[in-house]
Write an enzyme that holds these catalytic residues in place. Structure first.
Site, PDB file in Angstrom:
ATOM      1  N   HIS A   7       0.975  -1.032   0.019  1.00  0.00           N
ATOM      2  CA  HIS A   7      -0.185  -0.245   0.121  1.00  0.00           C
ATOM      3  C   HIS A   7       0.196   1.437  -0.465  1.00  0.00           C
ATOM      4  O   HIS A   7      -0.254   2.325   0.354  1.00  0.00           O
ATOM      5  CB  HIS A   7      -0.876   0.227   1.202  1.00  0.00           C
ATOM      6  N   LYS A  36       2.945   4.699  -1.592  1.00  0.00           N
ATOM      7  CA  LYS A  36       2.825   5.349  -1.910  1.00  0.00           C
ATOM      8  C   LYS A  36       4.415   6.411  -1.858  1.00  0.00           C
ATOM      9  O   LYS A  36       4.115   7.337  -1.492  1.00  0.00           O
ATOM     10  CB  LYS A  36       1.682   6.201  -2.458  1.00  0.00           C
ATOM     11  N   ASP A  70      16.988   9.748  -8.109  1.00  0.00           N
ATOM     12  CA  ASP A  70      18.463  10.310  -8.293  1.00  0.00           C
ATOM     13  C   ASP A  70      19.163  10.115  -6.521  1.00  0.00           C
ATOM     14  O   ASP A  70      19.793  11.056  -6.165  1.00  0.00           O
ATOM     15  CB  ASP A  70      18.573  12.104  -8.194  1.00  0.00           C
ATOM     16  N   HIS A 110      -8.838  10.820   1.459  1.00  0.00           N
ATOM     17  CA  HIS A 110      -7.887   9.692   1.348  1.00  0.00           C
ATOM     18  C   HIS A 110      -6.556   9.865   1.789  1.00  0.00           C
ATOM     19  O   HIS A 110      -5.503   8.557   2.175  1.00  0.00           O
ATOM     20  CB  HIS A 110      -7.868   9.070   0.250  1.00  0.00           C
ATOM     21  N   LYS A 133      -3.973  10.553   4.244  1.00  0.00           N
ATOM     22  CA  LYS A 133      -3.423   9.546   6.167  1.00  0.00           C
ATOM     23  C   LYS A 133      -3.267  10.460   6.846  1.00  0.00           C
ATOM     24  O   LYS A 133      -1.578  10.607   6.752  1.00  0.00           O
ATOM     25  CB  LYS A 133      -2.331   8.399   5.605  1.00  0.00           C
ATOM     26  N   ASP A 154      -0.842  19.257  18.082  1.00  0.00           N
ATOM     27  CA  ASP A 154      -0.854  20.472  18.955  1.00  0.00           C
ATOM     28  C   ASP A 154       0.339  21.761  18.123  1.00  0.00           C
ATOM     29  O   ASP A 154       0.936  22.251  18.161  1.00  0.00           O
ATOM     30  CB  ASP A 154       0.721  20.110  20.187  1.00  0.00           C
TER      31      ASP A 154
END
Length: 838
Positions: free
Chosen positions: A206, A208, A213, A629, A631, A636
């Site tokens: 999952h 991404k 380089d 979508h 995450k 604070d």
């Protein structure tokens, strides 16, 4: 014969046999034996950790993790320069800029990668910035491109990684520039003969992220795939009477999973959902770009994954090389799963290709962000013992929060202890502890959770096909407030009122399809539906360099394909031939989207022009949940976690889905306020939170499509974020101020009421049983999904009601189906399948 002479004789004999058919046959037999031997793994699930050298590697990894915060494989790193991106327009544009500058290597790891994705919009005017075309140019320039994608279970997921692999491999066919410079690996394997003991059907890769380089990296919630591009006004409509070339979402990039899921994605131009009748599902996401020592750690995770997949699936492939890495050489190359078998197949390539010390971040600190890479990973996904440092980070950071916890996530499934099986991650317990401590100390403290209204891609939630989505929603409600072990009840048990501390919201958007009377007349006169025109447009801009279904050089289409393309082009010509006849050769006064009216200075719906009777306009108003979508965790105004990890067991336990996230704390502080008191906030966390809140409150202007002059759409090495200072920036500076909270909850209340009144948007608090559902939103074919519920409401009243919606915030309906059995146990939901949904 002396022993020494004997060994020299056999060594010489082996040398003479090398390269002969006999020697090749022997090696082939050894490989076949190892292949067949994998059936033994069925009775030895610990087969990657039972030999002495494997135990030594595991022990070495454990020692390293134990010396790091959160038990992560990666250390804390000072001096990172990190930039945030909110929504796909900025992120994909920045990725396009960075990819074009690649000189040596590109690493890409995604759950889903769509080669035909346009990174800049509108697509018709930015065809050279389609992802596959950018990668093709870089491969032809000599850049080595390495891609790992999740190999899906086709019966359950529609992302078709085989198409991804074959399409990218076919970009540079044999004999052309760039041949061999793009390699795509898919994992896990579903081949019984090859991987009998290691097949994984339930869990996914999952992550991404992108590494370019060894200089710069991107990480977050956005896959390079269809359905993710969006901007802060979140338009639903993509109908263009002035010309289909103005489309924003060609082919399968226009999607609404609540109406129709992605299907046959290898036919990238295909889309059965008519833009003239329905809106898309808008997409909200967050990602990061960074330069600094953490780039090395992201690269290390990729190299580990690459070598593990090489070992697990491609060990006998000459085309797939082992990757070695500066800093992980010699006795430490086992940390990145390098193997040196007696009869290796495939070479060894050392990365980076030029000295690591030449990187800007290797020469000194580039920024002020203290950061650490954390992950969820284990034996099936990376060949390592289980690591769940993401969960460790979430729990520790939330439990130590003093003022607020802000969460944006696709899911929210968590436990407060051991009594909520099958849920095992304990982020919920950390939230309980933080709230109880604040409540007993009399501190103002809030946990603000923003998640999707429907956290999966079901159609009608009453259908049997939606059982899995209802199961997820049921687990979420049980995590939040239903049952004695829920977060609310555990807080209440300790004498603290949870409703003073925990607040849950969704996002929702509206728009208007610009299906004017003139365009309808154009359809009638030409005999061509707009849906056929949108298909022709996708064919025109998405079919160049037609991709085959194998790695061999592509052909330019079969007779059947050519005839279909010719038919679509003829349909488009017939449609366009009627343009002047219906008056569309002149300027179209109605706008193609009114989504901007929910944003700052976007005007009012009641003042929008419409080229027809207003009663006809009512048919074109649409709404949809704004799918969250990202995450993201902000605590604070100082600490941020961002990456691929959802709040559920799949992402947090380590033994299920594989994930990668980054924990960030900016040591560059700014003077701010917290509950009316002076406060030193981290620049990175505070500016990100302020931009997100302004977007949700409608306190940001809509984005123009041309991002070329937008600092927020550039990589971090080009410029820092534009924090968009002004009165609205200052208004949301104090996240605990009564004025901000009154607007936040006030907007959510008004928006919820308007969406309920106009559209009967579901889910809703008035739906407590399935009978209530039928009364609230009857099942019939009179009205299309997402359209106005009452066709007799006066048009002006509809417009004036929509004027009241500001931003996208709505309350999460915590009473939805509270008196119903949301997910009955049966074939779909049972003891064997529960872990899939949690």
């Amino acid at each position: 014969m002396a022993p020494g002479q004997e060994s020299r004789m056999f060594a010489g004999l082996r040398d003479k046999l090398k390269g002969t058919n006999l020697y090749d046959a022997k090696i082939g037999a050894i490989h076949l034996k190892n292949k067949v031997g994998k059936f033994g793994n069925l009775i030895n699930p610990n087969h990657r950790h039972d030999e002495e050298h494997e135990k030594a590697t595991d022990e070495k990894r454990n020692r390293i993790a134990e010396s790091h915060r959160f038990n992560s494989f990666a250390p804390e790193r000072d001096g990172n320069k990190i930039k945030w991106y909110v929504d796909g327009q900025d992120y994909f544009y920045a990725v396009s800029v960075a990819l074009e500058k690649a000189k040596e290597t590109i690493y890409i790891e995604d759950w889903w990668l769509s080669p035909e994705l346009f990174l800049r919009r509108p697509p018709y005017f930015n065809q050279e910035y389609r992802l596959d075309q950018i990668l093709k140019r870089r491969a032809e320039a000599g850049v080595k491109i390495y891609v790992i994608v999740y190999k899906e279970v086709a019966a359950a997921v529609s992302c078709n990684s085989a198409h991804t692999k074959h399409a990218l491999h076919a970009l540079c066919p044999e004999g052309s520039p760039g041949y061999g410079n793009i390699t795509v690996l898919r994992h896990p394997d579903h081949n019984v003969f090859e991987n009998a003991g290691d097949m994984t059907f339930y869990w996914a890769h999952h992550e991404k992220f992108i590494v370019i380089d060894y200089e710069i990296a991107f990480i977050g919630g956005l896959d390079l795939c269809f359905g993710r591009w969006d901007n802060r006004q979140h338009p639903l409509a993509d109908v263009h009477p002035a010309g289909v070339q103005n489309e924003m979402f060609p082919g399968q990039d226009f999607n609404n999973n609540r109406i129709m899921d992605f299907h046959t994605v290898e036919d990238w131009k295909n889309n059965e959902l008519s833009k003239a009748d329905y809106g898309r599902m808008p997409w909200h996401d967050v990602a990061m770009c960074l330069i600094g020592d953490c780039v090395f750690d992201i690269a290390e995770h990729f190299v580990l994954r690459w070598n593990f997949v090489k070992r697990d699936k491609y060990k006998r492939s000459e085309k797939v090389e082992w990757l070695t890495m500066t800093g992980r050489e010699g006795e430490n190359e086992d940390l990145i799963a390098v193997q040196r078998p007696k009869h290796p197949v495939g070479g060894y390539v050392h990365h980076p290709l030029s000295p690591l010390e030449n990187r800007s971040w290797a020469k000194g600190q580039q920024g002020t962000v203290h950061a650490q890479i954390v992950r969820s990973s284990c034996d099936w996904s990376s060949g390592i013992l289980t690591e769940h440092s993401i969960q460790n980070a979430y729990c520790e950071i939330i439990e130590n929060a003093q003022h607020f916890v802000y969460i944006e996530n696709q899911f929210f499934i968590t436990a407060t202890g051991e009594e909520q099986a099958p849920i095992h991650n304990t982020i919920g317990r950390a939230i309980v502890n933080a709230c109880v401590k604040a409540g007993k100390e009399g501190r103002k403290f809030r946990v603000i959770i923003v998640i999707p209204a429907v956290p999966g891609f079901a159609g009608d939630l009453r259908d049997d096909a939606a059982m899995g989505t209802r199961a997820i929603m049921d687990y979420q409600y049980k995590s939040i407030h239903r049952g004695e072990h829920s977060i609310f009840e555990q807080i209440k048990k300790q004498g603290v009122d949870p409703r003073q501390h925990i607040f849950v919201f969704n996002l929702r958007s509206y728009d208007r399809l610009n299906k004017t009377a003139a365009m309808v007349e154009q359809e009638e006169k030409s005999g061509v539906k707009y849906q056929d025109v949108q298909r022709a447009e996708a064919e025109e801009i998405m079919a160049e360099g037609v991709h085959s279904t194998t790695d061999r050089q592509p052909t330019l289409g079969s007779d059947t394909g050519d005839k279909e393309k010719e038919r679509l082009m003829e349909q488009k010509r017939k449609f366009e031939a009627q343009r002047s006849e219906v008056g569309l050769d002149k300027e179209v006064t109605s706008t193609d989207s009114i989504a901007a009216t929910a944003m700052l200075n976007g005007g009012k719906v009641s003042e929008q022009k419409w080229d027809d009777d207003l009663e006809k306009e009512k048919e074109n108003f649409i709404q949809e949940e704004l799918y969250i979508h990202g995450k993201l965790l902000i605590v604070d105004d100082r600490i941020v976690i961002c990456g691929s990890s959802n709040i559920n067991d799949r992402s947090q336990l380590g033994v299920h889905d594989s994930e990668l996230s980054i924990v960030m704390e900016d040591y560059n502080t700014i003077d701010s306020m917290m509950d009316g008191q002076p406060f030193k906030a981290g620049h990175h966390a505070a500016t990100l939170r302020r931009l997100l809140w302004r977007e949700h409150l409608g306190l940001l202007p809509a984005q123009p499509l041309d991002a070329s002059n937008d600092p927020n759409a550039q990589p971090v090495d080009v410029c820092p974020n534009d924090i968009m200072e002004g009165p609205e920036y200052e208004f949301v500076a104090d996240p605990m101020s009564d004025e901000v909270w009154d607007m936040w909850t006030g907007n959510a209340t008004t928006n919820t009421q308007i969406f309920r009144h106009l559209f009967r948007a579901d889910p809703d608090d008035n739906i407590k049983t399935f009978d209530d559902y039928e009364a609230f939103l009857p099942r019939h074919n009179k009205f299309k999904q997402g359209h106005l519920h009452d066709p007799f409401m006066p048009a002006q009243e509809v417009r004036e009601k929509l004027d009241q919606i500001k931003g996208h915030l709505v309350w999460m309906p915590l009473e939805f189906l509270c008196d119903a059995n949301m997910a009955e146990k049966g074939l779909q939901v049972n003891a064997y399948t529960e872990s899939i949904y949690t």
